[in-house]
Design a protein around this motif. Sequence first.
Motif, short mmCIF file in Angstrom:
data_model
loop_
_atom_site.label_atom_id
_atom_site.label_comp_id
_atom_site.label_asym_id
_atom_site.label_seq_id
_atom_site.Cartn_x
_atom_site.Cartn_y
_atom_site.Cartn_z
N THR A 65 0.82 -1.21 0.00
CA THR A 65 0.00 0.00 0.00
C THR A 65 0.85 1.26 0.00
OG1 THR A 65 -1.81 -1.11 1.16
CG2 THR A 65 -1.77 1.30 1.24
N SER A 66 1.89 1.28 0.86
CA SER A 66 2.75 2.47 0.93
C SER A 66 3.52 2.67 -0.36
CB SER A 66 3.71 2.37 2.12
OG SER A 66 4.62 1.29 1.96
N LEU A 67 3.96 1.58 -1.00
CA LEU A 67 4.68 1.70 -2.27
C LEU A 67 3.77 2.23 -3.38
CD1 LEU A 67 6.88 -1.53 -2.29
CD2 LEU A 67 7.56 0.81 -1.73
N LYS A 68 2.52 1.80 -3.37
CA LYS A 68 1.56 2.30 -4.36
C LYS A 68 1.29 3.79 -4.15
CE LYS A 68 -0.88 -2.01 -5.42
NZ LYS A 68 -2.19 -2.74 -5.34
N LEU A 69 1.24 4.21 -2.88
CA LEU A 69 1.03 5.63 -2.57
C LEU A 69 2.22 6.47 -3.04
CD1 LEU A 69 -0.52 5.40 1.02
CD2 LEU A 69 -1.67 6.18 -1.07
N ILE A 70 3.42 5.94 -2.85
CA ILE A 70 4.62 6.66 -3.30
C ILE A 70 4.64 6.73 -4.82
CG2 ILE A 70 7.14 6.54 -3.42
CD1 ILE A 70 7.08 5.32 -0.58
N ALA A 71 4.30 5.61 -5.48
CA ALA A 71 4.28 5.59 -6.95
C ALA A 71 3.29 6.63 -7.48
CB ALA A 71 3.90 4.20 -7.44
N LYS A 72 2.12 6.70 -6.85
CA LYS A 72 1.12 7.68 -7.27
C LYS A 72 1.62 9.10 -7.05
CE LYS A 72 -3.71 9.01 -6.57
NZ LYS A 72 -4.96 8.74 -5.80
N ALA A 73 2.34 9.30 -5.95
CA ALA A 73 2.84 10.64 -5.62
C ALA A 73 3.87 11.13 -6.63
CB ALA A 73 3.45 10.62 -4.21
N ILE A 74 4.66 10.21 -7.19
CA ILE A 74 5.67 10.62 -8.16
C ILE A 74 5.21 10.37 -9.60
CG2 ILE A 74 7.59 10.30 -6.55
CD1 ILE A 74 8.20 7.63 -7.84
N ASN A 75 3.90 10.08 -9.74
CA ASN A 75 3.28 9.95 -11.06
C ASN A 75 3.91 8.86 -11.93
OD1 ASN A 75 1.33 12.07 -10.77
ND2 ASN A 75 2.99 13.55 -11.04
N ASP A 119 3.76 4.43 -12.86
CA ASP A 119 2.98 3.20 -12.77
C ASP A 119 3.45 2.37 -11.59
OD1 ASP A 119 1.15 1.12 -14.00
OD2 ASP A 119 3.06 0.04 -13.98
N PRO A 120 2.54 2.01 -10.67
CA PRO A 120 2.95 1.26 -9.47
C PRO A 120 3.69 -0.03 -9.79
CG PRO A 120 0.71 2.07 -9.22
CD PRO A 120 1.10 2.33 -10.65
N LYS A 121 3.25 -0.76 -10.82
CA LYS A 121 3.89 -2.02 -11.18
C LYS A 121 5.34 -1.78 -11.61
CE LYS A 121 3.28 -6.14 -14.02
NZ LYS A 121 2.43 -6.81 -15.05
N LYS A 122 5.55 -0.76 -12.43
CA LYS A 122 6.92 -0.46 -12.87
C LYS A 122 7.79 -0.02 -11.70
CE LYS A 122 7.55 1.55 -16.87
NZ LYS A 122 7.66 2.53 -17.99
N PHE A 123 7.20 0.76 -10.78
CA PHE A 123 7.94 1.23 -9.62
C PHE A 123 8.36 0.07 -8.72
CE2 PHE A 123 7.62 2.98 -5.17
CZ PHE A 123 8.79 3.72 -5.21
N ILE A 124 7.43 -0.84 -8.48
CA ILE A 124 7.72 -1.99 -7.61
C ILE A 124 8.74 -2.92 -8.27
CG2 ILE A 124 6.72 -4.08 -6.57
CD1 ILE A 124 4.16 -2.41 -6.08
N ASN A 125 8.63 -3.09 -9.60
CA ASN A 125 9.63 -3.91 -10.30
C ASN A 125 11.02 -3.31 -10.18
OD1 ASN A 125 7.77 -5.81 -11.13
ND2 ASN A 125 7.41 -4.86 -13.13
N TYR A 126 11.08 -1.96 -10.22
CA TYR A 126 12.36 -1.27 -10.06
C TYR A 126 12.97 -1.54 -8.69
CZ TYR A 126 15.14 2.75 -8.46
OH TYR A 126 16.10 3.55 -7.90
#
Length: 208
Positions: free
Chosen positions: A187-197, A199-206
């Motif tokens: 949940t927190s990672l998705k919120l951070i991904a949204k904050a920096i505009n 895609d949550p999936k790409k952010f988490i894969n990174y």
Amino acid sequence: MTKEWRRLRLLNSVLKDKPIFFARLDKDLKYQFFYNLHPDFHDLLLIGNSILDVTENDSTIRLYKAYKKTLETGEQQVKFVTFSIDSKIATYKFILDPIFDVDGTINGIDSMAIDITDILEQFTAIKEERFDYCLNKSKSCFDNIGEKIKSLRQVMDISQSELARKSTLSQSYISSLERDEVNPTITSLKLIAKAINVDPKKFINYLY
């Protein structure tokens, strides 16, 4: 030819072939007339009816509520509404203005909508390009999740306080996360991904 009719004919000529449509609603939120209505919406079905009389879904309910708020507050409302049109998703920016009588009574609404679908697609593409650029620039020998988040945040020129505000997470949590003192939740990672505009999936894969 009345002054009002001349004004409406001028409006029609200005809006012709533009990605903009105009509508006027009475105080009961029934449509009185349209200009440049999308072909999927037949004006003969809408004239004399409200948007919910013709079709009711999440998008039309959102628009109807914006109409109501315009009448109730007497203030301009700006809403972004997404519709499914021609099996495609189209997003419109609605600008709603109350119409006042000479005595100050609100007797209707002028509604102007602009098709911003292409603009949003271009903006999304730019965001993805910027993220990929920052991703490549921040890639290094970092193995820890916290260090990766900090590196990416710094490359994207976002402060901890700004990231905390945009993500609705506390700054102390962001700080602890970057120092690997806490384990991030999905949940927190998705919120951070949204904050920096991004895609949550790409952010988490990174990160992983």
